[in-house]
Design an enzyme around this catalytic site. Structure first.
Site, PDB file in Angstrom:
ATOM      1  N   SER A  11     -37.583  19.836  51.320  1.00 60.24           N
ATOM      2  CA  SER A  11     -35.727  19.867  51.049  1.00 60.24           C
ATOM      3  C   SER A  11     -35.610  20.846  52.170  1.00 60.24           C
ATOM      4  CB  SER A  11     -35.537  19.783  49.742  1.00 60.24           C
ATOM      5  OG  SER A  11     -36.291  21.925  48.871  1.00 60.24           O
TER       6      SER A  11
ATOM      7  N   CYS B  26     -38.260  24.105  33.272  1.00 55.55           N
ATOM      8  CA  CYS B  26     -37.899  25.233  34.190  1.00 55.55           C
ATOM      9  C   CYS B  26     -36.468  25.344  34.532  1.00 55.55           C
ATOM     10  CB  CYS B  26     -38.702  25.363  35.460  1.00 55.55           C
ATOM     11  SG  CYS B  26     -38.495  26.314  36.566  1.00 55.55           S
TER      12      CYS B  26
ATOM     13  N   ASN C 141     -44.047  15.097  42.137  1.00 59.54           N
ATOM     14  CA  ASN C 141     -43.192  16.838  41.911  1.00 59.54           C
ATOM     15  C   ASN C 141     -43.705  17.691  42.148  1.00 59.54           C
ATOM     16  OD1 ASN C 141     -40.299  15.808  41.619  1.00 59.54           O
ATOM     17  ND2 ASN C 141     -40.247  16.156  39.431  1.00 59.54           N
ATOM     18  N   TYR C 142     -44.830  17.709  41.964  1.00 56.96           N
ATOM     19  CA  TYR C 142     -45.929  18.915  42.443  1.00 56.96           C
ATOM     20  C   TYR C 142     -46.343  18.751  43.636  1.00 56.96           C
ATOM     21  CZ  TYR C 142     -46.156  20.514  37.827  1.00 56.96           C
ATOM     22  OH  TYR C 142     -45.397  20.854  36.316  1.00 56.96           O
TER      23      TYR C 142
ATOM     24  N   GLY D 107     -33.262  16.527  42.837  1.00 57.65           N
ATOM     25  CA  GLY D 107     -35.149  16.408  43.019  1.00 57.65           C
ATOM     26  C   GLY D 107     -36.199  16.288  41.918  1.00 57.65           C
TER      27      GLY D 107
ATOM     28  N   GLY E  87     -32.260  20.986  44.184  1.00 60.76           N
ATOM     29  CA  GLY E  87     -32.235  22.675  43.351  1.00 60.76           C
ATOM     30  C   GLY E  87     -33.606  23.948  44.241  1.00 60.76           C
TER      31      GLY E  87
ATOM     32  N   GLY F 159     -33.377  21.669  39.998  1.00 62.19           N
ATOM     33  CA  GLY F 159     -31.896  20.795  40.407  1.00 62.19           C
ATOM     34  C   GLY F 159     -31.787  19.297  40.127  1.00 62.19           C
ATOM     35  N   VAL F 160     -31.321  19.136  39.623  1.00 58.52           N
ATOM     36  CA  VAL F 160     -30.880  17.665  39.263  1.00 58.52           C
ATOM     37  C   VAL F 160     -31.600  16.067  40.006  1.00 58.52           C
ATOM     38  CG1 VAL F 160     -29.057  15.916  38.006  1.00 58.52           C
ATOM     39  CG2 VAL F 160     -29.375  17.720  37.395  1.00 58.52           C
TER      40      VAL F 160
HETATM   41  C1  LIG Z   1     -40.977  26.682  39.682  1.00 60.64           C
HETATM   42  C2  LIG Z   1     -40.974  25.613  38.787  1.00 60.64           C
HETATM   43  C3  LIG Z   1     -41.143  24.650  37.499  1.00 60.64           C
HETATM   44  C4  LIG Z   1     -41.184  23.173  37.231  1.00 60.64           C
HETATM   45  N1  LIG Z   1     -40.991  23.178  36.467  1.00 60.64           N
HETATM   46  C5  LIG Z   1     -40.937  21.691  36.198  1.00 60.64           C
HETATM   47  C6  LIG Z   1     -41.201  20.179  34.691  1.00 60.64           C
HETATM   48  O1  LIG Z   1     -41.086  21.767  34.135  1.00 60.64           O
HETATM   49  N2  LIG Z   1     -41.221  19.635  35.230  1.00 60.64           N
HETATM   50  C7  LIG Z   1     -41.085  19.051  35.943  1.00 60.64           C
HETATM   51  O2  LIG Z   1     -40.897  17.715  36.115  1.00 60.64           O
HETATM   52  N3  LIG Z   1     -40.984  19.588  37.529  1.00 60.64           N
HETATM   53  C8  LIG Z   1     -40.744  20.616  37.445  1.00 60.64           C
HETATM   54  N4  LIG Z   1     -41.278  21.254  39.274  1.00 60.64           N
HETATM   55  C9  LIG Z   1     -40.922  20.440  40.012  1.00 60.64           C
HETATM   56  C10 LIG Z   1     -39.449  19.797  40.533  1.00 60.64           C
HETATM   57  O3  LIG Z   1     -40.039  18.361  38.885  1.00 60.64           O
HETATM   58  C11 LIG Z   1     -39.759  19.413  41.735  1.00 60.64           C
HETATM   59  O4  LIG Z   1     -39.776  20.497  42.751  1.00 60.64           O
HETATM   60  C12 LIG Z   1     -38.306  18.995  41.976  1.00 60.64           C
HETATM   61  O5  LIG Z   1     -38.570  17.894  42.767  1.00 60.64           O
HETATM   62  C13 LIG Z   1     -37.278  20.232  42.268  1.00 60.64           C
HETATM   63  O6  LIG Z   1     -36.385  19.532  42.230  1.00 60.64           O
HETATM   64  P1  LIG Z   1     -35.346  20.279  43.064  1.00 60.64           P
HETATM   65  O7  LIG Z   1     -33.944  19.650  43.291  1.00 60.64           O
HETATM   66  O8  LIG Z   1     -35.102  21.636  42.470  1.00 60.64           O
HETATM   67  O9  LIG Z   1     -35.710  20.471  44.602  1.00 60.64           O
HETATM   68  P2  LIG Z   1     -35.555  20.304  45.957  1.00 60.64           P
HETATM   69  O10 LIG Z   1     -36.598  21.201  46.863  1.00 60.64           O
HETATM   70  O11 LIG Z   1     -33.966  20.565  46.533  1.00 60.64           O
HETATM   71  O12 LIG Z   1     -35.879  18.519  46.140  1.00 60.64           O
HETATM   72  C14 LIG Z   1     -37.334  17.960  45.883  1.00 60.64           C
HETATM   73  C15 LIG Z   1     -37.113  16.892  46.609  1.00 60.64           C
HETATM   74  O13 LIG Z   1     -35.852  15.870  46.432  1.00 60.64           O
HETATM   75  C16 LIG Z   1     -35.048  15.617  47.708  1.00 60.64           C
HETATM   76  N5  LIG Z   1     -34.308  15.802  46.819  1.00 60.64           N
HETATM   77  C17 LIG Z   1     -33.466  16.961  46.282  1.00 60.64           C
HETATM   78  N6  LIG Z   1     -32.308  16.432  46.078  1.00 60.64           N
HETATM   79  C18 LIG Z   1     -31.734  15.399  46.550  1.00 60.64           C
HETATM   80  C19 LIG Z   1     -30.841  14.377  46.227  1.00 60.64           C
HETATM   81  N7  LIG Z   1     -29.678  14.454  45.434  1.00 60.64           N
HETATM   82  N8  LIG Z   1     -31.087  13.265  46.325  1.00 60.64           N
HETATM   83  C20 LIG Z   1     -32.572  12.198  46.900  1.00 60.64           C
HETATM   84  N9  LIG Z   1     -33.419  13.426  47.034  1.00 60.64           N
HETATM   85  C21 LIG Z   1     -33.535  14.616  47.152  1.00 60.64           C
HETATM   86  C22 LIG Z   1     -35.744  16.820  48.502  1.00 60.64           C
HETATM   87  O14 LIG Z   1     -35.704  16.315  49.633  1.00 60.64           O
HETATM   88  C23 LIG Z   1     -37.181  16.636  48.661  1.00 60.64           C
HETATM   89  O15 LIG Z   1     -38.225  16.189  49.056  1.00 60.64           O
HETATM   90  C24 LIG Z   1     -40.842  22.834  38.571  1.00 60.64           C
HETATM   91  C25 LIG Z   1     -41.516  23.647  40.466  1.00 60.64           C
HETATM   92  C26 LIG Z   1     -40.679  24.619  40.272  1.00 60.64           C
HETATM   93  C27 LIG Z   1     -41.745  25.418  41.147  1.00 60.64           C
END
Ligand SMILES: Cc1cc2nc3c(=O)[nH]c(=O)nc-3n(C[C@H](O)[C@H](O)[C@H](O)COP(=O)(O)OP(=O)(O)OC[C@H]3O[C@@H](n4cnc5c(N)ncnc54)[C@H](O)[C@@H]3O)c2cc1C
Ligand SMILES: *[C@@H]1O[C@H](CO)[C@@H](O)[C@H](O)[C@H]1NC(C)=O
Ligand SMILES: *[C@@H]1O[C@H](CO)[C@@H](O)[C@H](O)[C@H]1NC(C)=O
Ligand SMILES: *[C@@H]1O[C@H](CO)[C@@H](O)[C@H](O)[C@H]1NC(C)=O
Length: 532
Positions: A117, A175, A474-475, A182, A109, A179-180
């Site tokens: 990422s 939010c 995750n932060y 990360g 995501g 993405g599921v």
């Molecule tokens: C606006 C905002 C709101 C948020 N709100 C919340 C919230 O309410 N609750 C909460 O818990 N967190 C929250 N977060 C934090 C969020 O959970 C993390 O940023 C999380 O890592 C996001 O996952 P992503 O897939 O979107 O991110 P990405 O940037 O795609 O991935 C994050 C990390 O995981 C790795 N990764 C991605 N996909 C995979 C995969 N398929 N397999 C293995 N590794 C992978 C990436 O390489 C990277 O290191 C928020 C973040 C933002 C920016």
């Protein structure tokens, strides 16, 4: 002679950019060839690989990058982006990146706070495997489970559950564009956490691509690795393809409210009280606090601090008012403040969509937050005294767009032991603080904002957890330490490792050493394997 010879510097410039393009092209071609050899021979892989010389490269790179700070021109860009459309393509991309010796990053995501990422500060060249096309969701209301694919957003998951049943949900992020893939790997908290725990506490199975390009389910990966991927953070153990999640019951009517108190309205005292109430109150009630400066209502030339109590209650307004009257009368909640709605609409409410937005917006995967920002996190185990809060207000008032979000723990969160999952911030944690500095003018004043948030973090030292000072993985916060290119260094990683995982860090390292000894899956804060 028809043309002049170009002056030397331009010549060199042309030559060097040309050779860069050539090597990038070669790399891309070798990669595509390798994909064909290791996957579907007839699949037109060249149409799913994007290089910087294609206009769509920037569109794709930018589309899922939530922190604009990580897209600045000075920040390293991937050699190319590959968008697999089948699970087998992900397997092939792991095999091929190893074979060609190109470092790979995985994006689901794109919400990573430090952009890990899609940005590597420690290795060139690197490529991005973007899972945007892998967004299947299969909900089964007979077993109250669902299989969800990594590239799906958590909002899409909520919607697909709601489509089948309005009284089922899943306890994950607020939010909806997360993405599921990360999100769940790092914990995943949201409004249901006090009732049902985290996303990782409600995962039943998973499919991951390991360092050898094999797909493993829970049985094949074994309980140790299955433990590690539920909270050990993304990008360390493999590429998650699918999660099997457990759905949880939600009532037909839930109640939401947002009540704001400024300093003139006694915000400091009320917030002090919230610290004693919110973690212990009825677990159907989740009331977080959003704190930011604003213009004073009584004096337009004065700035004040506003504290907004932003809540979801799993039940009717009548019951909520009783709970509030007994536990938190200081807030003065009235029936007029309360809005009864459905769980799916509470998802939209808490994510900040306007009141009449239809749930179908969740299928658009639209981010509600896209800014330049720097963030940090803390956990609190003892209420911060009023004098501490007053010092905090002074610091918030001097920054352009500061923001704090305080999230209450307790309830179900306390029922898990620190080692049940890698996520250790459990019993005894009152709440989590998130600090943010947000700005909108590109690279201007970045240093100023980052400096401000670091000073604020220093100021908070006496009031938050110590030894280690805990943080939410995750932060992601690179201030806590970076694995250098030589990321076999366990010492470097322990800087952030114990803060994110406490005692679980050592177990994560042990598992990493067993499943990925060559450190195929690595980034600035990935779990390091011990040297063999
Ligand atoms: C606006 C905002 C709101 C948020 N709100 C919340 C919230 O309410 N609750 C909460 O818990 N967190 C929250 N977060 C934090 C969020 O959970 C993390 O940023 C999380 O890592 C996001 O996952 P992503 O897939 O979107 O991110 P990405 O940037 O795609 O991935 C994050 C990390 O995981 C790795 N990764 C991605 N996909 C995979 C995969 N398929 N397999 C293995 N590794 C992978 C990436 O390489 C990277 O290191 C928020 C973040 C933002 C920016
Ligand atoms: C409003 O606030 C400003 C700045 O703090 C102060 O100088 C001024 O006296 C205030 N005005 C009133 C009417 O209180
Ligand atoms: C949480 O910790 C408190 C205080 O140490 C203890 O009394 C309580 O039993 C613990 N709760 C759980 C569910 O372990
Ligand atoms: C990498 O780190 C390890 C452990 O700290 C060290 O033994 C090794 O020499 C380092 N390698 C390089 C290339 O710096």
């Amino acid at each position: 002679m028809v043309s002049q010879i170009s002056p030397l510097p331009i010549c060199i410039l042309l030559l060097s950019t040309l050779s860069l393009q050539v090597s990038s092209l070669l790399l891309q071609e070798s990669f595509v060839q390798c994909l064909n050899m290791n996957s579907d021979r007839t699949y037109p892989f060249h149409t799913t690989v994007y290089t910087p010389n294609q206009p769509s490269f920037k569109t794709i790179l930018d589309s899922l990058a939530m922190n604009l700070r990580c897209l600045a021109p000075s920040v390293p860009k991937p050699e190319f982006i590959f968008t697999p459309s089948q699970d087998s393509h992900v397997q092939a991309s792991v095999i091929c990146s190893k074979k060609l010796g190109i470092h790979l990053r995985v994006r689901s995501g794109g919400h990573d706070y430090e952009g890990l990422s899609y940005v590597s500060e420690i290795e060139t060249p690197f490529i991005v495997i973007d899972l945007i096309k892998l967004r299947g969701i299969n909900v089964d209301t007979k077993t109250n489970t669902a299989w969800v694919q990594s590239g799906a957003t958590i909002g899409e998951v909520y919607y697909k559950i709601y489509e089948k049943s309005s009284i089922l949900g899943y306890p994950a992020g607020l939010c909806t564009s997360l993405g599921v893939g990360g999100h769940i790997t790092g914990g995943a908290y949201g409004t249901l956490m006090r009732k049902y725990g985290l996303g990782v506490d409600n995962v039943l199975d998973a499919l991951i691509v390991d360092a050898n390009g094999k797909i493993l389910d829970r049985k094949a990966m074994g309980e140790e690795l299955f433990w590690a991927i539920r909270g050990g953070g993304g990008g360390s153990f493999g590429v998650l393809l699918w999660w099997k999640i457990k759905l949880v019951p939600v009532p037909p009517t839930v109640t939401v409210f947002t009540v704001t108190k400024s300093l003139e309205q006694g915000a400091t005292k009320i917030l002090h009280r919230w610290q004693e109430v919110a973690p212990f109150v009825d677990e159907n009630l989740f009331v977080r606090v959003i704190i930011q400066p604003a213009t004073s209502v009584t004096n337009k030339t004065q700035r004040t601090i506003t504290t907004s109590y932003n809540a979801v209650f799993l039940g009717e307004a009548r019951t909520l008012l009783q709970v509030m009257k007994t536990s938190f009368p200081e807030l003065g909640l009235t029936r007029k403040d309360c809005q009864e709605t459905s769980w799916i609409k509470s998802v939209l409410y808490i994510a900040g969509f306007p009141n009449d937005t239809p749930p179908e917006i969740l299928l658009k995967g639209k981010p509600t937050f896209k800014n330049f920002f720097k963030a940090k996190s803390d956990f609190v185990r003892e209420p911060i005294p009023e004098t501490g809060l007053e010092g905090l207000w002074q610091r918030l008032l001097i920054e352009d767009i500061p923001l704090m979000i305080w999230t209450p723990y307790g309830g179900k969160m306390s029922e898990f032991s620190e080692s049940d999952s890698p996520f250790p911030h459990r019993n005894g944690t009152l709440y989590k603080i998130q600090y943010l500095s947000i700005w909108q003018e590109g690279e201007k004043d970045v240093a100023k904002h980052v400096d401000w948030i670091r000073k604020l973090y220093n100021y908070m030292t006496p009031y938050v957890t110590k030894f280690p000072r805990e943080a939410y993985v995750n932060y992601r916060d690179l201030d806590l330490g970076i694995n250098s290119k030589n990321s076999t260094s366990y010492i470097e990683a322990s800087g952030w490792g114990y803060r994110y995982f406490k005692g679980n860090f050592d177990k994560l390292v042990k598992i990493k050493t067993r499943v990925d000894p060559e450190n195929v899956f690595r980034h600035e804060q990935s779990i390091p394997p011990l040297p063999i």
